[in-house]
Design a protein around this motif. Structure first.
Motif, PDB file in Angstrom:
ATOM      1  N   ASP A 152       0.754  -0.862   0.297  1.00 20.94           N
ATOM      2  CA  ASP A 152      -0.307  -0.163   0.057  1.00 20.94           C
ATOM      3  C   ASP A 152       0.524   1.261   0.238  1.00 20.94           C
ATOM      4  O   ASP A 152       0.358   2.095  -0.891  1.00 20.94           O
ATOM      5  CB  ASP A 152      -1.118   0.211   1.088  1.00 20.94           C
ATOM      6  CG  ASP A 152      -2.153  -1.106   1.644  1.00 20.94           C
ATOM      7  OD1 ASP A 152      -2.347  -1.210   0.298  1.00 20.94           O
ATOM      8  OD2 ASP A 152      -2.186  -1.413   2.017  1.00 20.94           O
ATOM      9  N   ARG A 153       2.178   1.268   1.105  1.00 22.30           N
ATOM     10  CA  ARG A 153       2.712   1.757   1.137  1.00 22.30           C
ATOM     11  C   ARG A 153       3.516   2.466  -0.423  1.00 22.30           C
ATOM     12  O   ARG A 153       3.433   3.319  -0.700  1.00 22.30           O
ATOM     13  CB  ARG A 153       4.296   1.907   1.728  1.00 22.30           C
ATOM     14  CG  ARG A 153       4.366   2.911   2.222  1.00 22.30           C
ATOM     15  CD  ARG A 153       5.702   2.923   3.077  1.00 22.30           C
ATOM     16  NE  ARG A 153       7.055   2.336   2.468  1.00 22.30           N
ATOM     17  CZ  ARG A 153       7.150   1.197   3.797  1.00 22.30           C
ATOM     18  NH1 ARG A 153       7.587   1.247   4.495  1.00 22.30           N
ATOM     19  NH2 ARG A 153       8.166   0.626   2.299  1.00 22.30           N
ATOM     20  N   GLU A 154       3.695   1.782  -1.102  1.00 26.26           N
ATOM     21  CA  GLU A 154       4.495   1.579  -2.222  1.00 26.26           C
ATOM     22  C   GLU A 154       3.280   2.510  -3.730  1.00 26.26           C
ATOM     23  O   GLU A 154       3.596   3.297  -4.517  1.00 26.26           O
ATOM     24  CB  GLU A 154       5.077   0.266  -3.197  1.00 26.26           C
ATOM     25  CG  GLU A 154       6.429  -0.096  -4.396  1.00 26.26           C
ATOM     26  CD  GLU A 154       6.393  -1.180  -4.533  1.00 26.26           C
ATOM     27  OE1 GLU A 154       5.937  -1.347  -5.888  1.00 26.26           O
ATOM     28  OE2 GLU A 154       7.006  -1.627  -3.494  1.00 26.26           O
ATOM     29  N   LYS A 155       2.353   1.469  -3.499  1.00 27.77           N
ATOM     30  CA  LYS A 155       1.485   2.143  -4.394  1.00 27.77           C
ATOM     31  C   LYS A 155       0.809   3.486  -4.142  1.00 27.77           C
ATOM     32  O   LYS A 155       1.420   5.007  -5.100  1.00 27.77           O
ATOM     33  CB  LYS A 155      -0.038   1.358  -4.245  1.00 27.77           C
ATOM     34  CG  LYS A 155      -0.298   0.168  -4.109  1.00 27.77           C
ATOM     35  CD  LYS A 155      -1.460  -0.477  -4.464  1.00 27.77           C
ATOM     36  CE  LYS A 155      -1.274  -2.194  -5.064  1.00 27.77           C
ATOM     37  NZ  LYS A 155      -3.073  -2.757  -4.611  1.00 27.77           N
ATOM     38  N   LEU A 156       0.930   4.189  -3.015  1.00 29.78           N
ATOM     39  CA  LEU A 156       0.029   5.764  -2.639  1.00 29.78           C
ATOM     40  C   LEU A 156       1.821   6.435  -3.105  1.00 29.78           C
ATOM     41  O   LEU A 156       1.351   7.469  -3.353  1.00 29.78           O
ATOM     42  CB  LEU A 156       0.263   6.169  -1.348  1.00 29.78           C
ATOM     43  CG  LEU A 156      -1.305   6.026  -0.698  1.00 29.78           C
ATOM     44  CD1 LEU A 156      -0.529   5.196   0.666  1.00 29.78           C
ATOM     45  CD2 LEU A 156      -1.564   6.865  -1.218  1.00 29.78           C
ATOM     46  N   SER A 157       2.651   5.693  -2.521  1.00 26.35           N
ATOM     47  CA  SER A 157       3.676   6.642  -3.037  1.00 26.35           C
ATOM     48  C   SER A 157       4.070   6.967  -4.780  1.00 26.35           C
ATOM     49  O   SER A 157       4.884   7.853  -5.182  1.00 26.35           O
ATOM     50  CB  SER A 157       5.323   6.289  -2.621  1.00 26.35           C
ATOM     51  OG  SER A 157       5.157   5.839  -1.261  1.00 26.35           O
ATOM     52  N   GLU A 158       3.982   6.032  -5.211  1.00 19.72           N
ATOM     53  CA  GLU A 158       4.342   5.883  -7.547  1.00 19.72           C
ATOM     54  C   GLU A 158       2.496   6.624  -7.374  1.00 19.72           C
ATOM     55  O   GLU A 158       2.685   7.751  -8.721  1.00 19.72           O
ATOM     56  CB  GLU A 158       3.053   4.216  -7.553  1.00 19.72           C
ATOM     57  CG  GLU A 158       4.764   3.585  -7.252  1.00 19.72           C
ATOM     58  CD  GLU A 158       4.866   2.753  -7.756  1.00 19.72           C
ATOM     59  OE1 GLU A 158       3.281   1.973  -7.968  1.00 19.72           O
ATOM     60  OE2 GLU A 158       5.948   1.613  -7.588  1.00 19.72           O
ATOM     61  N   SER A 159       1.344   7.246  -6.985  1.00 19.29           N
ATOM     62  CA  SER A 159       0.788   6.888  -7.303  1.00 19.29           C
ATOM     63  C   SER A 159      -0.179   9.077  -7.245  1.00 19.29           C
ATOM     64  O   SER A 159      -0.347   9.463  -8.146  1.00 19.29           O
ATOM     65  CB  SER A 159      -1.175   6.754  -7.031  1.00 19.29           C
ATOM     66  OG  SER A 159      -0.894   6.709  -5.550  1.00 19.29           O
ATOM     67  N   MET A 160       0.109   9.648  -5.766  1.00 20.72           N
ATOM     68  CA  MET A 160       0.247  10.372  -5.566  1.00 20.72           C
ATOM     69  C   MET A 160       1.676  11.494  -6.455  1.00 20.72           C
ATOM     70  O   MET A 160       2.793  11.660  -5.899  1.00 20.72           O
ATOM     71  CB  MET A 160       0.217  10.672  -3.673  1.00 20.72           C
ATOM     72  CG  MET A 160      -1.059  10.280  -3.681  1.00 20.72           C
ATOM     73  SD  MET A 160      -1.573  10.641  -2.042  1.00 20.72           S
ATOM     74  CE  MET A 160      -2.472  11.783  -2.244  1.00 20.72           C
ATOM     75  N   LYS A 161       1.129  12.717  -6.789  1.00 23.84           N
ATOM     76  CA  LYS A 161       2.742  13.262  -7.101  1.00 23.84           C
ATOM     77  C   LYS A 161       2.495  14.437  -6.418  1.00 23.84           C
ATOM     78  O   LYS A 161       3.685  15.017  -6.153  1.00 23.84           O
ATOM     79  CB  LYS A 161       2.215  14.462  -8.494  1.00 23.84           C
ATOM     80  CG  LYS A 161       1.717  12.593  -9.695  1.00 23.84           C
ATOM     81  CD  LYS A 161       2.897  11.728 -10.266  1.00 23.84           C
ATOM     82  CE  LYS A 161       2.832  10.926 -10.983  1.00 23.84           C
ATOM     83  NZ  LYS A 161       2.876   9.775 -10.818  1.00 23.84           N
ATOM     84  N   ASP A 162       1.445  15.384  -5.319  1.00 25.34           N
ATOM     85  CA  ASP A 162       0.994  15.650  -5.250  1.00 25.34           C
ATOM     86  C   ASP A 162       2.562  15.393  -3.588  1.00 25.34           C
ATOM     87  O   ASP A 162       1.750  14.499  -2.419  1.00 25.34           O
ATOM     88  CB  ASP A 162       0.282  17.225  -4.389  1.00 25.34           C
ATOM     89  CG  ASP A 162      -0.138  17.762  -3.209  1.00 25.34           C
ATOM     90  OD1 ASP A 162       0.558  17.570  -2.181  1.00 25.34           O
ATOM     91  OD2 ASP A 162      -0.029  18.814  -3.760  1.00 25.34           O
ATOM     92  N   ALA A 163       3.422  16.128  -3.314  1.00 25.26           N
ATOM     93  CA  ALA A 163       4.373  15.787  -1.464  1.00 25.26           C
ATOM     94  C   ALA A 163       3.471  16.048  -0.318  1.00 25.26           C
ATOM     95  O   ALA A 163       4.044  14.946   0.342  1.00 25.26           O
ATOM     96  CB  ALA A 163       5.585  16.154  -1.895  1.00 25.26           C
ATOM     97  N   ASN A 164       2.921  17.458  -0.510  1.00 28.04           N
ATOM     98  CA  ASN A 164       1.953  17.371   0.890  1.00 28.04           C
ATOM     99  C   ASN A 164       1.062  16.263   1.527  1.00 28.04           C
ATOM    100  O   ASN A 164       1.437  16.012   1.716  1.00 28.04           O
ATOM    101  CB  ASN A 164       1.583  18.808   1.195  1.00 28.04           C
ATOM    102  CG  ASN A 164       3.156  19.675   1.118  1.00 28.04           C
ATOM    103  OD1 ASN A 164       3.417  19.911   1.509  1.00 28.04           O
ATOM    104  ND2 ASN A 164       2.372  20.731   0.151  1.00 28.04           N
ATOM    105  N   LEU A 165       0.750  16.046  -0.239  1.00 22.28           N
ATOM    106  CA  LEU A 165      -0.539  14.913  -0.004  1.00 22.28           C
ATOM    107  C   LEU A 165      -0.369  13.319   0.163  1.00 22.28           C
ATOM    108  O   LEU A 165      -0.519  12.575   1.275  1.00 22.28           O
ATOM    109  CB  LEU A 165      -1.474  15.156  -1.038  1.00 22.28           C
ATOM    110  CG  LEU A 165      -2.697  15.810  -1.052  1.00 22.28           C
ATOM    111  CD1 LEU A 165      -3.320  16.295  -2.583  1.00 22.28           C
ATOM    112  CD2 LEU A 165      -3.793  15.988   0.215  1.00 22.28           C
TER     113      LEU A 165
END
Length: 75
Positions: free
Chosen positions: A27-40
């Motif tokens: 899940d962490r990997e998916k989030l890291s790859e899918s979210m472009k906004d660093a703050n979000l």
């Protein structure tokens, strides 16, 4: 050493923790790859981390209880 009767419980707890860790990593990997906004991404990862700790806590508590029983010679 501990009673063979405790081995299935011990293995089950460790297996569950391993499964939780694998799911968290995925899940962490998916989030890291899918979210472009660093703050979000940072906030989402922090929330995911907190959820992971909350899910693991009951199993860690059970392991601590089991280890205590083993150290006291419970069979």
């Amino acid at each position: 050493m501990y009673s063979p009767a405790l081995q299935p419980l011990f293995q089950s707890l460790l297996s569950t923790l391993a499964d939780l860790n694998l799911a968290y990593d995925r899940d962490r990997e998916k989030l890291s790859e899918s979210m472009k906004d660093a703050n979000l991404r940072t906030r989402a990862l922090e929330k995911l981390k907190q959820q992971h700790h909350e899910r693991r806590e009951p199993y860690l508590q059970q392991l601590a209880i089991l280890q205590d029983r083993i150290q006291r010679g419970w069979h």
